[in-house]
Design an enzyme around this catalytic site. Structure first.
Site, PDB file in Angstrom:
ATOM      1  N   GLU A  86      -6.708   4.691   7.774  1.00 19.23           N
ATOM      2  CA  GLU A  86      -6.635   6.080   7.239  1.00 19.23           C
ATOM      3  C   GLU A  86      -7.732   6.558   6.687  1.00 19.23           C
ATOM      4  OE1 GLU A  86      -2.886   5.585   5.387  1.00 19.23           O
ATOM      5  OE2 GLU A  86      -1.911   5.082   7.213  1.00 19.23           O
ATOM      6  N   SER A 117       3.069  -2.268  10.342  1.00 14.21           N
ATOM      7  CA  SER A 117       4.310  -2.385  10.537  1.00 14.21           C
ATOM      8  C   SER A 117       5.020  -3.708  10.342  1.00 14.21           C
ATOM      9  CB  SER A 117       4.449  -1.877  11.789  1.00 14.21           C
ATOM     10  OG  SER A 117       4.192  -0.428  11.967  1.00 14.21           O
ATOM     11  N   GLY A 133       2.529  -1.154   4.280  1.00 18.97           N
ATOM     12  CA  GLY A 133       2.776   0.094   4.125  1.00 18.97           C
ATOM     13  C   GLY A 133       4.245   0.518   3.579  1.00 18.97           C
ATOM     14  N   GLY A 134       4.940   1.308   4.861  1.00 21.82           N
ATOM     15  CA  GLY A 134       6.160   1.690   4.586  1.00 21.82           C
ATOM     16  C   GLY A 134       7.099   0.711   3.853  1.00 21.82           C
ATOM     17  N   GLU A 177      -5.810  -5.141  10.212  1.00 24.56           N
ATOM     18  CA  GLU A 177      -4.882  -4.140  10.689  1.00 24.56           C
ATOM     19  C   GLU A 177      -5.045  -3.452  11.774  1.00 24.56           C
ATOM     20  OE1 GLU A 177      -2.653  -2.884   6.889  1.00 24.56           O
ATOM     21  OE2 GLU A 177      -4.229  -1.690   6.849  1.00 24.56           O
ATOM     22  N   GLY A 233       1.804   2.358  10.634  1.00 25.52           N
ATOM     23  CA  GLY A 233       2.791   3.114  10.429  1.00 25.52           C
ATOM     24  C   GLY A 233       3.585   3.774  11.616  1.00 25.52           C
ATOM     25  N   HIS A 237      -9.410   1.150   4.552  1.00 27.33           N
ATOM     26  CA  HIS A 237      -8.247   1.099   5.231  1.00 27.33           C
ATOM     27  C   HIS A 237      -8.521   2.318   6.367  1.00 27.33           C
ATOM     28  CE1 HIS A 237      -3.810   2.495   6.112  1.00 27.33           C
ATOM     29  NE2 HIS A 237      -3.744   1.452   5.451  1.00 27.33           N
ATOM     30  N   ASN A 288       1.053  -1.245  -0.042  1.00 26.97           N
ATOM     31  CA  ASN A 288       0.001   0.080  -0.007  1.00 26.97           C
ATOM     32  C   ASN A 288       1.086   1.312   0.082  1.00 26.97           C
ATOM     33  OD1 ASN A 288      -1.709   2.125   0.217  1.00 26.97           O
ATOM     34  ND2 ASN A 288      -2.220   1.483   2.488  1.00 26.97           N
ATOM     35  N   TRP A 289       1.183   1.796  -1.244  1.00 24.93           N
ATOM     36  CA  TRP A 289       1.982   3.193  -1.311  1.00 24.93           C
ATOM     37  C   TRP A 289       1.465   4.384  -0.652  1.00 24.93           C
ATOM     38  CZ3 TRP A 289       4.193   2.837  -6.830  1.00 24.93           C
ATOM     39  CH2 TRP A 289       5.284   1.944  -6.924  1.00 24.93           C
ATOM     40  N   LYS A 290       0.265   4.142  -0.407  1.00 21.80           N
ATOM     41  CA  LYS A 290      -0.428   5.606   0.264  1.00 21.80           C
ATOM     42  C   LYS A 290      -0.245   6.335  -0.751  1.00 21.80           C
ATOM     43  CE  LYS A 290       0.326   3.458   4.798  1.00 21.80           C
ATOM     44  NZ  LYS A 290       0.327   3.455   5.987  1.00 21.80           N
TER      45      LYS A 290
HETATM   46  C1  PEP Z   1      -0.807  -0.071   5.886  1.00 23.95           C
HETATM   47  O1  PEP Z   1      -0.780   0.982   5.113  1.00 23.95           O
HETATM   48  O2  PEP Z   1      -1.846  -0.918   5.729  1.00 23.95           O
HETATM   49  C2  PEP Z   1       0.105  -0.378   6.543  1.00 23.95           C
HETATM   50  C3  PEP Z   1       0.068  -1.674   7.284  1.00 23.95           C
HETATM   51  O3  PEP Z   1       1.292   0.551   6.675  1.00 23.95           O
HETATM   52  P1  PEP Z   1       2.702   0.199   7.461  1.00 23.95           P
HETATM   53  O4  PEP Z   1       3.224  -1.122   7.016  1.00 23.95           O
HETATM   54  O5  PEP Z   1       3.438   1.116   7.247  1.00 23.95           O
HETATM   55  O6  PEP Z   1       2.430   0.143   9.071  1.00 23.95           O
END
Ligand code: PEP
Length: 250
Positions: A96, A212, A233-234, A166, A172, A94, A9-11
């Site tokens: 966010e 994460s 994500g990251g 999640e 994040g 998501h 997930n590049w956001k």
């Molecule tokens: C996400 O954006 O769904 C996510 C899990 O981010 P991260 O891996 O950065 O926590």
């Protein structure tokens, strides 16, 4: 046997040019993966991502979808538009989106129906806040989110939907759920699916963990019975790290 799905997930990151560069770097690193590899990218990057991913097994997805087919919804994107741009997957609900853009369980349900109607594979996100975990209502929270998300979704369509557990406190933040915590909640979600659709769907539906997940902790999480992949994500913004996670999903 469920096939692992590792989805990035590049956001709100990367221009089309950066998208091409990153995917070209990833392609040789994830070649021959035994899992499904997906990159969910910003709308404006979808075309560039599809082009760059050609000749590889990387599938491209979007990060959101509107529930209407078309109309006066300024700034929104429909399922048919995503499909026409070459997307195969779409993230729905998501945290966010729930936190910053007023997404509710009902709009998640509406978006899920739109994704299915457009022939996209949905990745439906559920997860508790830190406050809900501390109040010991994690399972109740994700059960309710799951039940509302899947309202009026057929058995056949549910089977092809991916769920991502999640925990909001882990996204994040660098804080990951322990392997056991994640497996426990994923198992509880599977039980909810069994209640609604029966054992066959529960046994075959893919339930990811996200929050994460990184090159160091992926192997332990993915070894758990109920964790069938990850929403990343990251770490999906770094080719090497993403490849380590993909290659841990065997
Ligand atoms: C996400 O954006 O769904 C996510 C899990 O981010 P991260 O891996 O950065 O926590």
């Amino acid at each position: 046997m469920r096939k692992y799905v590792i989805a990035g997930n590049w956001k709100m990151n990367n221009t089309p040019a950066q998208t091409k560069e990153l995917i070209n770097e990833m392609k040789p690193l994830v070649a021959g993966a035994s899992c499904e590899v997906v990159l969910c990218v910003p709308f404006v990057d979808i075309a560039a991502a599809v082009e760059a991913a050609k000749g590889s097994d990387i599938k491209i997805g979007a990060e959101n979808i509107h529930w209407a087919e078309s109309g006066a919804f300024t700034g929104e994107i429909s399922g048919d538009m995503l499909k026409a741009a070459g997307a195969e997957y779409v993230i729905i609900g998501h945290s966010e989106r729930r936190q910053y853009f007023g997404e509710t369980d009902d709009t998640v349900n509406a978006r899920l129906k739109a994704a299915i109607a457009a022939g996209l594979t949905p990745i439906v996100c559920v997860g508790e806040t830190l406050e809900q975990r501390e109040k010991n209502i994690t399972v109740e929270t994700v059960a309710m989110q799951t039940k509302i998300a899947f309202r009026d979704i057929s058995t056949a369509d549910a089977k092809n939907t991916v769920i991502a557990y999640e925990p909001v406190w882990a996204i994040g933040t660098g804080k990951t759920a322990t392997d056991e915590q994640a497996d426990e909640v994923n198992g509880a979600i599977r039980n909810v699916i069994a209640e609604i659709y029966g054992k066959d769907v529960a046994d075959s539906i893919v339930i990811q963990y996200g929050g994460s997940m990184n090159a160091k902790n992926a192997e332990g999480l993915l070894a758990k019975e109920h964790i069938d992949g990850g929403l990343i994500g990251g770490a999906s913004l770094k080719a090497q790290d993403f490849a380590v996670i993909v290659n841990a999903a065997k």
